[in-house]
Write a protein that holds these residues in place. Structure first.
Motif, short mmCIF file in Angstrom:
data_model
loop_
_atom_site.label_atom_id
_atom_site.label_comp_id
_atom_site.label_asym_id
_atom_site.label_seq_id
_atom_site.Cartn_x
_atom_site.Cartn_y
_atom_site.Cartn_z
N VAL A 185 0.85 -1.19 0.00
CA VAL A 185 0.00 0.00 0.00
C VAL A 185 0.89 1.24 0.00
CG1 VAL A 185 -1.82 1.26 1.19
CG2 VAL A 185 -1.75 -1.22 1.33
N HIS A 186 0.69 2.11 -0.93
CA HIS A 186 1.46 3.36 -1.03
C HIS A 186 2.96 3.14 -0.90
CE1 HIS A 186 -2.24 5.32 -1.27
NE2 HIS A 186 -2.56 5.28 0.02
N GLY A 187 3.49 2.16 -1.59
CA GLY A 187 4.92 1.96 -1.62
C GLY A 187 5.51 1.32 -0.37
N GLN A 188 4.64 0.82 0.49
CA GLN A 188 5.17 0.12 1.66
C GLN A 188 4.48 -1.23 1.81
OE1 GLN A 188 4.36 3.35 4.44
NE2 GLN A 188 6.55 3.40 4.91
N ILE A 189 5.23 -2.20 2.31
CA ILE A 189 4.61 -3.50 2.55
C ILE A 189 3.73 -3.37 3.78
CG2 ILE A 189 5.00 -5.92 3.06
CD1 ILE A 189 6.02 -5.19 0.31
N ALA A 190 2.42 -3.50 3.57
CA ALA A 190 1.50 -3.30 4.67
C ALA A 190 1.27 -4.59 5.44
CB ALA A 190 0.17 -2.75 4.16
N PHE A 191 1.42 -5.71 4.76
CA PHE A 191 1.13 -6.97 5.43
C PHE A 191 1.76 -8.12 4.65
CE2 PHE A 191 -1.70 -10.68 6.08
CZ PHE A 191 -1.54 -10.81 7.44
N VAL A 192 2.28 -9.10 5.40
CA VAL A 192 2.81 -10.29 4.76
C VAL A 192 2.00 -11.48 5.25
CG1 VAL A 192 4.84 -11.71 4.33
CG2 VAL A 192 5.11 -9.29 4.86
N GLY A 193 1.40 -12.20 4.33
CA GLY A 193 0.60 -13.35 4.72
C GLY A 193 1.21 -14.63 4.21
N ASN A 194 1.17 -15.68 5.03
CA ASN A 194 1.79 -16.93 4.62
C ASN A 194 0.80 -17.92 4.04
OD1 ASN A 194 4.56 -16.43 5.18
ND2 ASN A 194 3.99 -16.41 7.34
N SER A 195 -0.46 -17.56 3.99
CA SER A 195 -1.43 -18.48 3.40
C SER A 195 -2.61 -17.69 2.90
CB SER A 195 -1.89 -19.51 4.44
OG SER A 195 -2.67 -18.84 5.42
N HIS A 196 -3.41 -18.38 2.12
CA HIS A 196 -4.63 -17.79 1.59
C HIS A 196 -5.50 -17.27 2.73
CE1 HIS A 196 -7.98 -17.15 -1.04
NE2 HIS A 196 -8.73 -18.03 -0.40
N GLU A 197 -5.64 -18.09 3.78
CA GLU A 197 -6.51 -17.72 4.90
C GLU A 197 -5.97 -16.51 5.63
OE1 GLU A 197 -5.62 -20.90 4.23
OE2 GLU A 197 -7.59 -21.26 3.33
N GLU A 198 -4.67 -16.57 5.89
CA GLU A 198 -4.07 -15.48 6.64
C GLU A 198 -4.28 -14.14 5.93
OE1 GLU A 198 -0.22 -17.10 8.19
OE2 GLU A 198 0.27 -14.97 8.23
N LEU A 199 -4.14 -14.20 4.60
CA LEU A 199 -4.29 -12.97 3.83
C LEU A 199 -5.74 -12.52 3.78
CD1 LEU A 199 -1.78 -13.65 0.99
CD2 LEU A 199 -1.87 -11.52 2.25
N SER A 200 -6.64 -13.46 3.54
CA SER A 200 -8.02 -13.02 3.34
C SER A 200 -8.71 -12.68 4.66
CB SER A 200 -8.81 -14.05 2.54
OG SER A 200 -8.57 -15.33 3.05
N ASN A 201 -8.11 -13.10 5.81
CA ASN A 201 -8.73 -12.74 7.07
C ASN A 201 -8.13 -11.48 7.69
OD1 ASN A 201 -10.50 -14.82 6.99
ND2 ASN A 201 -9.08 -16.25 7.99
N ASN A 202 -7.08 -10.97 7.04
CA ASN A 202 -6.46 -9.77 7.60
C ASN A 202 -7.38 -8.57 7.47
OD1 ASN A 202 -4.68 -7.18 6.91
ND2 ASN A 202 -3.64 -8.43 8.44
N GLU A 203 -7.49 -7.83 8.55
CA GLU A 203 -8.41 -6.70 8.60
C GLU A 203 -8.10 -5.66 7.52
OE1 GLU A 203 -11.78 -5.58 9.62
OE2 GLU A 203 -10.86 -7.32 10.57
N LEU A 204 -6.82 -5.33 7.40
CA LEU A 204 -6.38 -4.30 6.46
C LEU A 204 -6.67 -4.71 5.01
CD1 LEU A 204 -4.71 -1.59 6.36
CD2 LEU A 204 -2.76 -3.04 5.85
N VAL A 205 -6.30 -5.95 4.72
CA VAL A 205 -6.49 -6.46 3.37
C VAL A 205 -7.97 -6.42 3.02
CG1 VAL A 205 -6.27 -8.47 1.88
CG2 VAL A 205 -4.46 -7.92 3.51
#
Lengths: 318, 247
Positions: B216-236
């Motif tokens: 987001v805006h040139g910065q890594i906002a979140f690193v997810g190690n799985s589909h679930e982790e990424l899709s459950n992240n609040e920011l994402v």
């Protein structure tokens, strides 16, 4: 995969014509045939740059005229054998091609065409004011009565041009089938994408211009001996530029046989019209054919044939 | 045989515009990593830094090929390609009026790739049988999905060790998106290719990835190690997927 390599066909046809030239006694056929062969060289040469890479060169006459006047210069200095004049014309023309390429190939589309057209006019003006080669008065070249081993000098010129036509066709074919040809086709289709694929676009375009210009120069070198009186207007005639674009366009630009078909067709019609009606008609014939082909068969005769073959294949496969 | 990319605190931009701000990522050997984010957040700039087309203002990129380390900012793009890093560009950039086979052969135009061109061609046809059927067809007459397959196959013609794919799903029908991304997953499995994929299609991309970086805006906002982790992240969920998502 065919077993017989396809380069054998042009060679066989050339040998057949050579044999024919020994049998035919009427010199007019040599005279007219020379023009047809000359256009095969010009059209095939033009197609290497214009057809394969899509850069339309309007200045064929410039390269042709360089070859012709190169021969005149040599003729005035020490009258070398014709072959030397041809090689000389080819080298000078391809050097001019090199310089032109570096100056103009960064231009695209119509701008490149205008730049090459200007080249022809600039060179014509230069020669017009160059007294050494006769300036506007032109130059009379005295040709030998005959050459050992040939029935007449015209026959000799015909055979020389036959050889040049064969060389031009084989060079065009070799380029088309090589990596250079593939790179040029990529430039024609999408120059940016070609660059991204690692195609050295500028280098290929310069190479194509040099080969194309060199072959045109070679075709021009025997010309002073053919017409015996050369003046700037006939050496740099716009007709060369227009014909060498029209012929590949009519024949088909993506295959080496296209310019050959177009050159034979158009040049024969022009020769017949010159004898039967008037040479004034020639440019009109080109115009009419060009318009009809652009509207009815934009990919030329080769394109028509391809379309027919694909249709038949589709019918056979379903 | 380690083929990886490491990015440390990367800053980069165009003139006065700063696009990337301290980006750190790792694409390990044999991994498939997704670079996620909406338009204009810096995905393509990261890729350009890897390919040597943009020079970072701070931080650095290290490409490791067969145990040797290279710094792309000091190299020409063509040399990076010769190393075995290939980019399949966004928008495919095919030659529409050339045949499928001619397109593939152009993929191996560089001298180093030309040596193995017959083998590479055979490999591409084996991987994408559809392309063999259509080898004589003009590439512009194929469907978008087939064209994307061709773009991928053309990338493989250089026999790469690291494959970078920029937005493979742009302009494709949903069913083709799944197909293309599944194919990328297969490539990684069969070839042990290291893959970096910039992608907007979140659901499909994360399914085949070991890791997803969300930018987001040139910065890594979140690193997810799985589909679930990424899709459950609040920011994402908030920025990317839109607020109301199924549970």
């Amino acid at each position: 995969m065919r077993r017989i390599p396809s380069w054998i066909w042009p060679v066989l046809v050339a040998l057949f014509i050579l044999a024919l030239s020994r049998v035919v006694k009427n010199e007019y056929y040599m005279f007219a045939g020379y023009v047809v062969l000359q256009y095969i060289v010009l059209a095939s040469a033009w197609n290497i740059l214009g057809g394969y890479s899509g850069y339309v060169n309007f200045g064929s006459a410039a390269f042709f005229g360089i070859g012709a006047y190169g021969a005149v210069v040599l003729d005035k200095l020490w009258q070398p054998p014709l072959v030397v004049a041809i090689v000389f014309g080819g080298i000078v023309a391809s050097l001019v091609g090199l310089v032109t390429a570096y100056l103009t190939l960064r231009l695209r589309g119509v701008f490149f065409a205008i730049a090459t057209l200007a080249l022809a006019i600039v060179l014509q003006t230069l020669v017009m004011n160059w007294d050494f080669v006769g300036g506007p008065l032109g130059y009379y070249s005295v040709r030998p009565d005959s050459i050992a081993g040939f029935p007449s000098y015209v026959n000799y010129l015909f055979v020389i041009m036959l050889g040049l036509a064969l060389i031009a066709v084989l060079v065009a074919r070799a380029i088309e089938l090589s990596f250079i040809g593939r790179g040029l086709a990529a430039i024609r289709d999408n120059e940016l994408a070609a660059e991204c694929c690692g195609v050295p676009t500028l280098r290929l375009k310069v190479f194509a211009t040099m080969v194309s210009g060199g072959l045109m120069g070679m075709a021009g070198a025997p010309f002073p001996y053919y017409i015996t009186y050369l003046d700037p207007n006939s050496a740099f005639s716009l007709a060369y530029g227009i014909n060498s674009i029209a012929m590949p366009l009519i024949g088909g630009m993506t295959h080496w046989i296209g310019p050959v078909i177009g050159a034979v067709l158009l040049a024969v019609i022009q020769q017949v019209a010159t004898v039967t009606i008037s040479s004034e008609l020639n440019l009109m014939i080109v115009g009419v054919l060009l318009i009809s082909f652009i509207t009815l068969a934009p990919n030329g005769i080769v394109g028509l044939f391809e379309r027919y073959r694909q249709k038949r294949q589709r019918r056979l496969s379903t | 045989m380690a083929n990886s990319i490491t990015i440390e605190n990367l800053n980069a931009g165009y003139g006065a515009v700063r696009v990337l701000n301290g980006v750190s990522m790792r694409i390990g050997s044999g991994e498939t990593v997704a670079l996620l984010g909406t338009n204009g957040n810096g995905k393509s700039t990261i890729i350009k830094c890897i390919m040597g087309a943009v020079t970072p203002t701070a931080g650095r990129v290290t490409i490791e090929i067969d145990g040797h380390q290279y710094d792309p900012s000091a190299m020409k793009t063509k040399d990076i390609v010769n190393l075995g890093v290939v980019l399949v560009p966004e928008g495919r950039r095919l030659f529409p009026k050339l045949t499928v086979e001619e397109n593939l052969l152009l993929g191996a135009y560089r001298r180093t790739a030309r040596r193995t061109i017959t083998r590479s061609l055979e490999y591409c046809y084996a991987t994408f049988p559809r392309l063999r059927e259509r080898r004589r067809q003009l590439s512009g007459s194929m469907s978008g999905g087939e064209q994307q397959m061709l773009a991928l196959a053309r990338g493989l013609m250089t026999a790469p060790k690291i494959l970078i794919v920029d937005e493979p799903s742009v302009g494709l029908a949903p069913i083709m998106v799944r197909e293309v991304i599944r194919k990328i997953g297969e490539l990684k499995k069969e070839q042990q290719l290291t893959v970096l994929m910039a992608e907007q299609n979140f659901n499909q991309a994360t399914k085949i990835c070991e890791r997803g970086y969300f930018i987001v805006h040139g910065q890594i906002a979140f690193v997810g190690n799985s589909h679930e982790e990424l899709s459950n992240n609040e920011l994402v969920r908030k920025i990317y997927l839109g607020a109301p998502v199924k549970n």
